[in-house]
Design an enzyme around this catalytic site. Structure first.
Site, PDB file in Angstrom:
ATOM      1  N   TYR A 206     -17.562 -10.047  39.660  1.00 43.68           N
ATOM      2  CA  TYR A 206     -17.838  -9.721  40.944  1.00 43.68           C
ATOM      3  C   TYR A 206     -18.486 -10.791  41.591  1.00 43.68           C
ATOM      4  O   TYR A 206     -18.312 -10.888  43.054  1.00 43.68           O
ATOM      5  CB  TYR A 206     -18.186  -8.203  41.019  1.00 43.68           C
ATOM      6  CG  TYR A 206     -16.976  -7.337  41.124  1.00 43.68           C
ATOM      7  CD1 TYR A 206     -15.788  -7.285  42.254  1.00 43.68           C
ATOM      8  CD2 TYR A 206     -16.646  -6.197  40.320  1.00 43.68           C
ATOM      9  CE1 TYR A 206     -14.833  -6.622  42.288  1.00 43.68           C
ATOM     10  CE2 TYR A 206     -15.604  -5.491  40.262  1.00 43.68           C
ATOM     11  CZ  TYR A 206     -14.831  -5.502  41.339  1.00 43.68           C
ATOM     12  OH  TYR A 206     -13.602  -4.715  41.004  1.00 43.68           O
ATOM     13  N   GLU A 207     -19.735 -11.063  40.969  1.00 41.42           N
ATOM     14  CA  GLU A 207     -20.850 -12.082  41.794  1.00 41.42           C
ATOM     15  C   GLU A 207     -19.914 -13.301  42.295  1.00 41.42           C
ATOM     16  O   GLU A 207     -20.190 -13.735  43.171  1.00 41.42           O
ATOM     17  CB  GLU A 207     -21.903 -12.315  41.020  1.00 41.42           C
ATOM     18  CG  GLU A 207     -22.863 -11.113  40.566  1.00 41.42           C
ATOM     19  CD  GLU A 207     -23.830 -10.913  41.745  1.00 41.42           C
ATOM     20  OE1 GLU A 207     -23.631 -11.682  42.693  1.00 41.42           O
ATOM     21  OE2 GLU A 207     -24.096  -9.714  41.851  1.00 41.42           O
ATOM     22  N   TRP A 208     -19.079 -13.742  41.261  1.00 46.21           N
ATOM     23  CA  TRP A 208     -18.303 -15.221  41.617  1.00 46.21           C
ATOM     24  C   TRP A 208     -17.359 -14.742  42.858  1.00 46.21           C
ATOM     25  O   TRP A 208     -17.334 -15.501  43.699  1.00 46.21           O
ATOM     26  CB  TRP A 208     -17.650 -15.432  40.471  1.00 46.21           C
ATOM     27  CG  TRP A 208     -16.823 -16.708  40.656  1.00 46.21           C
ATOM     28  CD1 TRP A 208     -17.162 -18.072  40.396  1.00 46.21           C
ATOM     29  CD2 TRP A 208     -15.530 -16.776  41.356  1.00 46.21           C
ATOM     30  NE1 TRP A 208     -16.284 -18.955  40.926  1.00 46.21           N
ATOM     31  CE2 TRP A 208     -15.340 -18.260  41.539  1.00 46.21           C
ATOM     32  CE3 TRP A 208     -14.500 -16.282  41.737  1.00 46.21           C
ATOM     33  CZ2 TRP A 208     -13.980 -18.620  42.049  1.00 46.21           C
ATOM     34  CZ3 TRP A 208     -13.608 -16.339  42.229  1.00 46.21           C
ATOM     35  CH2 TRP A 208     -13.043 -17.833  42.408  1.00 46.21           C
TER      36      TRP A 208
END
EC number: 3.5.99.2
Length: 222
Positions: A206-208
């Site tokens: 999710y960070e990406w």
């Protein structure tokens, strides 16, 4: 000495971490060429994210079995709110984001997916899985801040953002959460450690997606 849970999962997600560090959003942020509308998109979504992240941290504090955990996560919740108010207000002013724009903003699929995932862990899963999913938001940002700072162009319109996440104080907070996750992993079962690893991996993905959505100026497809 055997490798702790965090170092093991960190090594496992190395390809994901490389993909993050090589993302054009962060490359452009480092050299100061990131389009203003991409950063505007990011900062508005980040303020929506942090409001939810603060709630999730507060739940982790309430569920923590140790005083150290209760203190760390309640402090983290407070810092998330302060960052949202301090750093973002400064950025909103610098990058022309109005209060009306923030109020009208809806979370993108990436932002809503990430915050809903954390909230679902907080509501229906174990404390161990929850804190494993909380850690990437600290650790990935710390790695990004430290990687970008030495190569960032100067002057850089995004310098305050870079400085925030390369700050040793942020590194120390990351280390403390890392220690709490390792402690929880050491005290639980192999099955639970697998679930923790999955939560950590998903949050890192999710960070990406979060940076990618800002780069693409993502909105809802329909």
């Amino acid at each position: 000495m055997a490798m702790g849970f965090c170092d093991q999962i960190w090594a496992e997600v190395a390809p994901l971490r490389q993909a993050i560090l090589a993302h054009p959003f962060l490359t452009a942020l480092a050299d100061g060429t990131l389009p203003r509308d991409s950063f505007q998109h990011y900062i508005v979504q980040d303020s929506l994210y942090l409001a939810e992240y603060a709630r999730v941290l507060a739940i982790a504090a309430a569920r923590a079995p140790s005083a150290a955990g209760r203190l760390e996560f309640s402090d983290g919740a407070k810092v998330a709110v302060q960052v949202e108010e301090g750093l973002h207000q400064a950025f909103f002013a610098q990058f022309g984001v109005t209060a009306a724009m923030v109020q009208a903003a809806e979370p993108t699929p990436a932002c809503l997916g990430y915050t809903s995932y954390l909230a679902s862990l907080a509501a229906t899963r174990s404390y161990e899985e929850l804190i494993a999913a909380i850690l990437p938001c600290f650790w990935v940002y710390w790695e990004v801040g430290c990687a970008i700072k030495p190569r960032a162009t100067s002057p850089n319109p995004y310098a305050p953002w870079i400085d925030t996440y390369a700050d040793p104080g942020f590194g120390a907070a990351t280390d403390r959460v890392h220690a709490l996750v390792d402690e929880a992993a050491a005290a639980t079962t192999p099955t639970m450690r697998d679930a923790m690893a999955r939560a950590f991996r998903n949050a890192t993905r999710y960070e990406w997606m979060f940076w990618d959505s800002a780069w693409r100026l993502e909105t809802w497809p329909v």
